[in-house]
Design a protein around this motif. Structure first.
Motif, PDB file in Angstrom:
ATOM      1  N   GLY A 135       0.815  -1.210   0.000  1.00  0.00           N
ATOM      2  CA  GLY A 135       0.000   0.000   0.000  1.00  0.00           C
ATOM      3  C   GLY A 135       0.846   1.256   0.000  1.00  0.00           C
ATOM      4  N   ARG A 136       1.943   1.222   0.758  1.00  0.00           N
ATOM      5  CA  ARG A 136       2.826   2.392   0.793  1.00  0.00           C
ATOM      6  C   ARG A 136       3.492   2.609  -0.556  1.00  0.00           C
ATOM      7  NH1 ARG A 136       7.177   1.992   5.279  1.00  0.00           N
ATOM      8  NH2 ARG A 136       5.309   2.253   6.557  1.00  0.00           N
ATOM      9  N   LEU A 137       3.878   1.514  -1.214  1.00  0.00           N
ATOM     10  CA  LEU A 137       4.501   1.635  -2.526  1.00  0.00           C
ATOM     11  C   LEU A 137       3.544   2.265  -3.522  1.00  0.00           C
ATOM     12  CD1 LEU A 137       6.761   1.079  -4.531  1.00  0.00           C
ATOM     13  CD2 LEU A 137       5.896  -1.257  -4.757  1.00  0.00           C
ATOM     14  N   ILE A 138       2.293   1.786  -3.533  1.00  0.00           N
ATOM     15  CA  ILE A 138       1.306   2.363  -4.449  1.00  0.00           C
ATOM     16  C   ILE A 138       1.034   3.824  -4.097  1.00  0.00           C
ATOM     17  CG2 ILE A 138      -1.097   2.205  -5.213  1.00  0.00           C
ATOM     18  CD1 ILE A 138      -0.931  -0.808  -4.765  1.00  0.00           C
ATOM     19  N   GLY A 139       0.939   4.112  -2.796  1.00  0.00           N
ATOM     20  CA  GLY A 139       0.705   5.483  -2.371  1.00  0.00           C
ATOM     21  C   GLY A 139       1.842   6.413  -2.747  1.00  0.00           C
ATOM     22  N   SER A 140       3.083   5.930  -2.638  1.00  0.00           N
ATOM     23  CA  SER A 140       4.227   6.777  -3.000  1.00  0.00           C
ATOM     24  C   SER A 140       4.229   7.104  -4.482  1.00  0.00           C
ATOM     25  CB  SER A 140       5.529   6.073  -2.613  1.00  0.00           C
ATOM     26  OG  SER A 140       5.750   4.908  -3.406  1.00  0.00           O
ATOM     27  N   LEU A 141       3.787   6.157  -5.309  1.00  0.00           N
ATOM     28  CA  LEU A 141       3.685   6.438  -6.742  1.00  0.00           C
ATOM     29  C   LEU A 141       2.577   7.446  -7.020  1.00  0.00           C
ATOM     30  CD1 LEU A 141       4.079   2.809  -8.180  1.00  0.00           C
ATOM     31  CD2 LEU A 141       5.789   4.631  -8.153  1.00  0.00           C
ATOM     32  N   ALA A 142       1.449   7.297  -6.304  1.00  0.00           N
ATOM     33  CA  ALA A 142       0.324   8.206  -6.518  1.00  0.00           C
ATOM     34  C   ALA A 142       0.646   9.621  -6.070  1.00  0.00           C
ATOM     35  CB  ALA A 142      -0.909   7.687  -5.773  1.00  0.00           C
ATOM     36  N   LEU A 143       1.493   9.766  -5.056  1.00  0.00           N
ATOM     37  CA  LEU A 143       1.822  11.087  -4.520  1.00  0.00           C
ATOM     38  C   LEU A 143       3.167  11.606  -5.021  1.00  0.00           C
ATOM     39  CD1 LEU A 143       0.716  10.613  -0.790  1.00  0.00           C
ATOM     40  CD2 LEU A 143      -0.544  11.722  -2.641  1.00  0.00           C
ATOM     41  N   SER A 144       3.707  11.008  -6.043  1.00  0.00           N
ATOM     42  CA  SER A 144       5.006  11.436  -6.558  1.00  0.00           C
ATOM     43  C   SER A 144       4.856  12.646  -7.472  1.00  0.00           C
ATOM     44  CB  SER A 144       5.664  10.291  -7.334  1.00  0.00           C
ATOM     45  OG  SER A 144       4.914   9.967  -8.496  1.00  0.00           O
ATOM     46  N   GLY A 145       5.980  13.279  -7.761  1.00  0.00           N
ATOM     47  CA  GLY A 145       5.972  14.409  -8.682  1.00  0.00           C
ATOM     48  C   GLY A 145       5.559  14.006 -10.086  1.00  0.00           C
ATOM     49  N   SER A 146       5.807  12.761 -10.452  1.00  0.00           N
ATOM     50  CA  SER A 146       5.399  12.283 -11.781  1.00  0.00           C
ATOM     51  C   SER A 146       3.884  12.292 -11.919  1.00  0.00           C
ATOM     52  CB  SER A 146       5.946  10.870 -12.018  1.00  0.00           C
ATOM     53  OG  SER A 146       7.345  10.848 -11.964  1.00  0.00           O
ATOM     54  N   THR A 147       3.184  11.959 -10.834  1.00  0.00           N
ATOM     55  CA  THR A 147       1.721  11.977 -10.881  1.00  0.00           C
ATOM     56  C   THR A 147       1.200  13.387 -11.097  1.00  0.00           C
ATOM     57  OG1 THR A 147       1.614  10.062  -9.414  1.00  0.00           O
ATOM     58  CG2 THR A 147      -0.369  11.418  -9.605  1.00  0.00           C
ATOM     59  N   ILE A 148       1.825  14.352 -10.437  1.00  0.00           N
ATOM     60  CA  ILE A 148       1.417  15.748 -10.638  1.00  0.00           C
ATOM     61  C   ILE A 148       1.616  16.156 -12.090  1.00  0.00           C
ATOM     62  CG2 ILE A 148       1.900  18.127  -9.985  1.00  0.00           C
ATOM     63  CD1 ILE A 148       2.687  17.136  -7.248  1.00  0.00           C
ATOM     64  N   MET A 149       2.754  15.773 -12.674  1.00  0.00           N
ATOM     65  CA  MET A 149       3.015  16.100 -14.075  1.00  0.00           C
ATOM     66  C   MET A 149       1.995  15.434 -14.986  1.00  0.00           C
ATOM     67  SD  MET A 149       7.174  15.823 -14.120  1.00  0.00           S
ATOM     68  CE  MET A 149       7.207  16.096 -15.890  1.00  0.00           C
ATOM     69  N   LEU A 150       1.634  14.178 -14.670  1.00  0.00           N
ATOM     70  CA  LEU A 150       0.646  13.473 -15.481  1.00  0.00           C
ATOM     71  C   LEU A 150      -0.714  14.162 -15.398  1.00  0.00           C
ATOM     72  CD1 LEU A 150      -0.242  11.078 -17.208  1.00  0.00           C
ATOM     73  CD2 LEU A 150      -0.565   9.765 -15.104  1.00  0.00           C
ATOM     74  N   ILE A 151      -1.116  14.574 -14.203  1.00  0.00           N
ATOM     75  CA  ILE A 151      -2.404  15.264 -14.041  1.00  0.00           C
ATOM     76  C   ILE A 151      -2.408  16.575 -14.813  1.00  0.00           C
ATOM     77  CG2 ILE A 151      -3.901  16.408 -12.357  1.00  0.00           C
ATOM     78  CD1 ILE A 151      -3.061  14.288 -10.336  1.00  0.00           C
ATOM     79  N   VAL A 152      -1.313  17.323 -14.717  1.00  0.00           N
ATOM     80  CA  VAL A 152      -1.216  18.585 -15.455  1.00  0.00           C
ATOM     81  C   VAL A 152      -1.291  18.334 -16.958  1.00  0.00           C
ATOM     82  CG1 VAL A 152       0.316  20.513 -16.010  1.00  0.00           C
ATOM     83  CG2 VAL A 152       0.050  19.768 -13.640  1.00  0.00           C
ATOM     84  N   LEU A 153      -0.621  17.280 -17.425  1.00  0.00           N
ATOM     85  CA  LEU A 153      -0.623  16.951 -18.849  1.00  0.00           C
ATOM     86  C   LEU A 153      -2.033  16.629 -19.330  1.00  0.00           C
ATOM     87  CD1 LEU A 153       0.997  16.255 -21.456  1.00  0.00           C
ATOM     88  CD2 LEU A 153       1.143  13.914 -20.588  1.00  0.00           C
ATOM     89  N   VAL A 154      -2.740  15.772 -18.598  1.00  0.00           N
ATOM     90  CA  VAL A 154      -4.100  15.386 -18.997  1.00  0.00           C
ATOM     91  C   VAL A 154      -5.039  16.575 -18.908  1.00  0.00           C
ATOM     92  CG1 VAL A 154      -6.056  13.915 -18.421  1.00  0.00           C
ATOM     93  CG2 VAL A 154      -3.733  12.985 -18.348  1.00  0.00           C
ATOM     94  N   ALA A 155      -4.927  17.366 -17.830  1.00  0.00           N
ATOM     95  CA  ALA A 155      -5.798  18.531 -17.671  1.00  0.00           C
ATOM     96  C   ALA A 155      -5.583  19.542 -18.786  1.00  0.00           C
ATOM     97  CB  ALA A 155      -5.560  19.176 -16.308  1.00  0.00           C
ATOM     98  N   ALA A 156      -4.320  19.758 -19.157  1.00  0.00           N
ATOM     99  CA  ALA A 156      -4.035  20.690 -20.244  1.00  0.00           C
ATOM    100  C   ALA A 156      -4.634  20.205 -21.554  1.00  0.00           C
ATOM    101  CB  ALA A 156      -2.525  20.863 -20.383  1.00  0.00           C
ATOM    102  N   GLY A 157      -4.558  18.896 -21.795  1.00  0.00           N
ATOM    103  CA  GLY A 157      -5.151  18.359 -23.017  1.00  0.00           C
ATOM    104  C   GLY A 157      -6.659  18.511 -23.034  1.00  0.00           C
ATOM    105  N   ILE A 158      -7.317  18.248 -21.894  1.00  0.00           N
ATOM    106  CA  ILE A 158      -8.775  18.379 -21.816  1.00  0.00           C
ATOM    107  C   ILE A 158      -9.193  19.831 -22.034  1.00  0.00           C
ATOM    108  CG2 ILE A 158     -10.765  18.184 -20.280  1.00  0.00           C
ATOM    109  CD1 ILE A 158      -9.404  15.753 -19.025  1.00  0.00           C
ATOM    110  N   VAL A 159      -8.502  20.758 -21.389  1.00  0.00           N
ATOM    111  CA  VAL A 159      -8.833  22.183 -21.546  1.00  0.00           C
ATOM    112  C   VAL A 159      -8.639  22.620 -22.992  1.00  0.00           C
ATOM    113  CG1 VAL A 159      -8.132  24.512 -20.905  1.00  0.00           C
ATOM    114  CG2 VAL A 159      -8.341  22.748 -19.144  1.00  0.00           C
ATOM    115  N   TRP A 160      -7.552  22.184 -23.602  1.00  0.00           N
ATOM    116  CA  TRP A 160      -7.268  22.561 -24.990  1.00  0.00           C
ATOM    117  C   TRP A 160      -8.382  22.076 -25.922  1.00  0.00           C
ATOM    118  CZ3 TRP A 160      -3.527  25.328 -27.602  1.00  0.00           C
ATOM    119  CH2 TRP A 160      -3.477  25.145 -28.978  1.00  0.00           C
ATOM    120  N   ILE A 161      -8.780  20.811 -25.763  1.00  0.00           N
ATOM    121  CA  ILE A 161      -9.825  20.252 -26.630  1.00  0.00           C
ATOM    122  C   ILE A 161     -11.169  20.938 -26.367  1.00  0.00           C
ATOM    123  CG2 ILE A 161     -11.132  18.155 -27.150  1.00  0.00           C
ATOM    124  CD1 ILE A 161      -8.584  16.559 -26.566  1.00  0.00           C
TER     125      ILE A 161
END
Length: 473
Positions: free
Chosen positions: A144-170
Motif C-alpha cells: 500500500g505504501r509503494l502504491i501510495g508513493s507512486l500516486a503522490l510522486s511528482g510524476s503523478t502531478i506532471m501526469l495530471i497537469v498533462l491530462v488537464a491541459a489536453g482536456i482544456v485545450w480540446i
C-alpha cells in the motif's frame, strides 16, 4: 549457427582470481581482457534476468570506480555466482583463511532427476543469501505504501497537469490534435509506473559481514553487496506530498555504478525507495555505523564491531539516549546521543537555536524565503551533516573519511549580506553536498573544522580492509 556462436562465446569467457585482481577474458575473434583490483571494488552485483533464472543462471558484475570500468561474468550457475561473490569479498576484505569456494565454473552440475527441484528452488529463493545475510530484510516495503508513493510522486502531478491541459485545450478549441501528445505522454508515464512498481517488489536490505546487501525485483532480480567504506554521501529527502504520511527516500553517492537499474526502477543509487522514519533509521544504521561514536580508543569489550558499529548491527532509536549501550563511557554516550539528536532534528525540526545545527541568520531570508530556518550544518562523530529545504526536505550526510575536499564561496550578493556557501566534494552522483546562505564567520569556522576532522578520519580509516584483523577460523 547462432547457437554455435553463443556456445563458443561462452566457452571463451574465462576468469581467474588472484590475491590482487579479478581478471576476465572474453571474445572469439576480438579478445578482451579486463581486470578489477580487489582494493578498488565498489560493489558486487548478482543479476538474474527472468529467462536466465529459469535455467539457474546468473550474471555477476564487479563495480569499480571510473567510467565503464565494471567487470562482468555472464553467465554462471546461481550457486557458483553466490560462492564466487563470497570468495572475492573475502579476498578484498583482507580476511585470512582458506577459500570459501572450491571452484567457480560457468555451469552448475546437477543430477538429472534433481534438475527440476533445483531450478524451482533457485527461482523461488529469497534475494538475500541466508548463508551470508540475515534471512529477513530489516525493512519491509509495504504494498500500500509503494502504491501510495507512486500516486503522490511528482510524476503523478506532471501526469495530471498533462491530462488537464489536453482536456482544456480540446474543450476550448475543439481540436483533437492535443491527443497526439497527451496519449503518448500518458503511455510513457504508465510504463514508468509499471517498471518502478515491479522493480520495487521483493525489495530487501540487510547487513552482512562484508557490507550491505540490497535486493529487488519481481521477475528479473538483482542483489548487490556494498562493502564498507564505499558510500560517499547519503541523502534523506521528503517531497511535499509525502509530508502527511511521513514517508522518506534515501539515495547515496558511490564511486562505482552497476549497469542494472536499482530499486524503484531508478539508478542504483536509490537505496530506500520509500519508507517511514523507522525504516530510515534502520537503513541509516547500516549505511552509517558511525552514528555510534567512532572513537578508535573506546575499547569497550562486546559493545562494538570491527567497522565501528554496534556488535549486532542494530541501534534502537526513540530518544536521545535510547539504544545507547550502558557500558559505554559517558563521553561516548554523549557523542552518540548528540549524533542521534542531530539526525532527528535534520529530519523533522523546523529549525531553531537549540536543534544541534548552526543555521542561517535571519538576513538569509532574502535568498531562502521559506527554508532559512532549516538551512544549517552540524559535525557529528564520523559524519558531516547538511540540512536544507522547507518544502522539499533534504538531509545530506557525508562520512568524514570519504570527503575529498571542501570549498568556501562568496559571490557579490552573498558578500553584501555577509553570507557564504560551502561545498563538500565527494564522488559525482545525484547528491550535491552544498549549503548556501549561511553566516560568513560560521562558514569559515565550519571550513576549518571540516578540514581538520576529515584528515584525522582519513588517517584512521581501515574500511578498505574491513576484516584484516580477524583471526582465521
Amino acid at each position: 549457427m547462432l547457437v554455435v556462436g553463443f556456445y563458443l562465446s561462452w566457452r571463451m569467457h574465462t576468469f581467474r582470481i588472484t590475491e590482487e585482481v579479478v581478471e576476465v577474458r572474453s571474445g572469439i575473434l576480438f579478445r578482451t581482457n579486463r581486470k578489477a583490483r580487489l582494493d578498488r571494488i565498489q560493489g558486487i552485483n548478482i543479476v538474474r534476468p527472468f529467462f536466465a533464472r529459469l535455467f539457474g543462471a546468473a550474471k555477476l558484475e564487479i563495480s569499480q570506480a571510473g567510467q565503464d570500468a565494471n567487470v562482468q561474468l555472464s553467465y554462471l550457475g546461481s550457486a557458483s555466482a553466490d560462492g564466487l561473490r563470497r570468495e572475492i569479498l573475502r579476498l578484498a576484505s583482507g580476511a585470512r583463511g582458506e577459500s570459501v569456494v572450491a571452484s567457480a565454473a560457468p555451469t552448475a552440475q546437477v543430477v538429472g532427476e534433481r534438475v527440476i527441484d533445483r531450478r524451482v528452488s533457485e527461482f523461488l529463493a529469497p534475494e538475500l543469501d541466508p548463508d551470508a545475510a540475515p534471512p529477513e530484510s530489516i525493512v519491509k516495503l509495504d504494498l500500500g505504501r509503494l502504491i501510495g508513493s507512486l500516486a503522490l510522486s511528482g510524476s503523478t502531478i506532471m501526469l495530471i497537469v498533462l491530462v488537464a491541459a489536453g482536456i482544456v485545450w480540446i474543450s476550448l478549441t475543439g481540436d483533437v490534435f492535443a491527443l497526439f501528445w497527451v496519449v503518448p505522454g500518458a503511455i510513457g508515464f504508465g510504463s514508468y509506473y509499471v517498471r518502478k512498481f515491479t522493480k520495487s517488489l521483493r525489495y530487501s536490505i540487510a547487513g552482512t559481514p562484508d557490507g550491505i546487501r540490497v535486493g529487488f525485483g519481481l521477475l528479473s532480480t538483482s542483489n548487490e553487496t556494498l562493502p564498507p567504506g564505499r558510500i560517499h554521501s547519503v541523502e534523506v529527502s521528503q517531497p511535499l506530498l509525502w509530508r502527511i504520511p511521513g514517508w522518506w527516500e534515501i539515495k547515496v553517492n558511490r564511486a562505482g555504478h552497476s549497469s542494472t537499474k536499482g530499486a524503484g526502477g531508478e539508478a542504483n543509487t536509490t537505496i530506500l525507495p520509500v519508507g517511514d522514519r523507522g525504516d530510515v533509521h534502520k537503513v541509516l544504521e547500516l549505511l552509517l555505523p558511525e552514528l555510534l561514536a567512532q572513537s578508535a580508543d573506546v575499547g569497550v569489550a562486546g559493545t562494538g564491531s570491527a567497522d565501528g558499529g554496534p556488535a549486532d548491527g542494530r541501534l534502537a532509536y526513540g530518544g536521545p539516549t535510547d539504544g545507547v549501550p550502558a557500558e559505554l563511557s559517558a563521553t561516548v554516550r554523549a557523542d552518540t546521543s548528540r549524533a542521534i539528536s542531530v539526525i532527528e532534528s535534520g529530519l523533522e525540526s523546523k529549525g531553531g537555536p537549540d536543534d544541534g545545527f548552526t543555521n542561517s541568520p535571519s538576513r538569509a531570508a532574502v535568498l531562502r524565503w521559506f527554508s532559512w530556518r532549516r538551512n544549517g550544518f552540524a559535525i557529528t562523530p564520523g559524519s558531516l551533516v547538511l540540512r536544507k529545504g522547507a518544502i522539499w526536505r533534504q538531509l545530506v550526510i557525508v562520512p568524514q573519511p570519504r570527503l575529498q575536499s571542501v570549498s568556501l564561496h562568496q559571490g557579490p550578493l552573498l558578500r553584501m549580506l555577509d553570507l557564504a556557501s560551502v561545498h563538500l566534494h565527494t564522488v559525482s552522483g545525484p547528491i550535491s553536498a552544498d549549503l548556501g546562505a549561511i553566516d560568513r564567520d560560521a562558514a569559515i569556522r565550519f571550513f576549518e573544522d571540516v578540514a581538520s576532522v576529515a584528515v584525522s578520519a582519513a588517517v584512521r580509516d581501515t574500511t578498505h580492509r574491513w576484516r584484516a584483523g580477524e583471526q582465521p577460523a
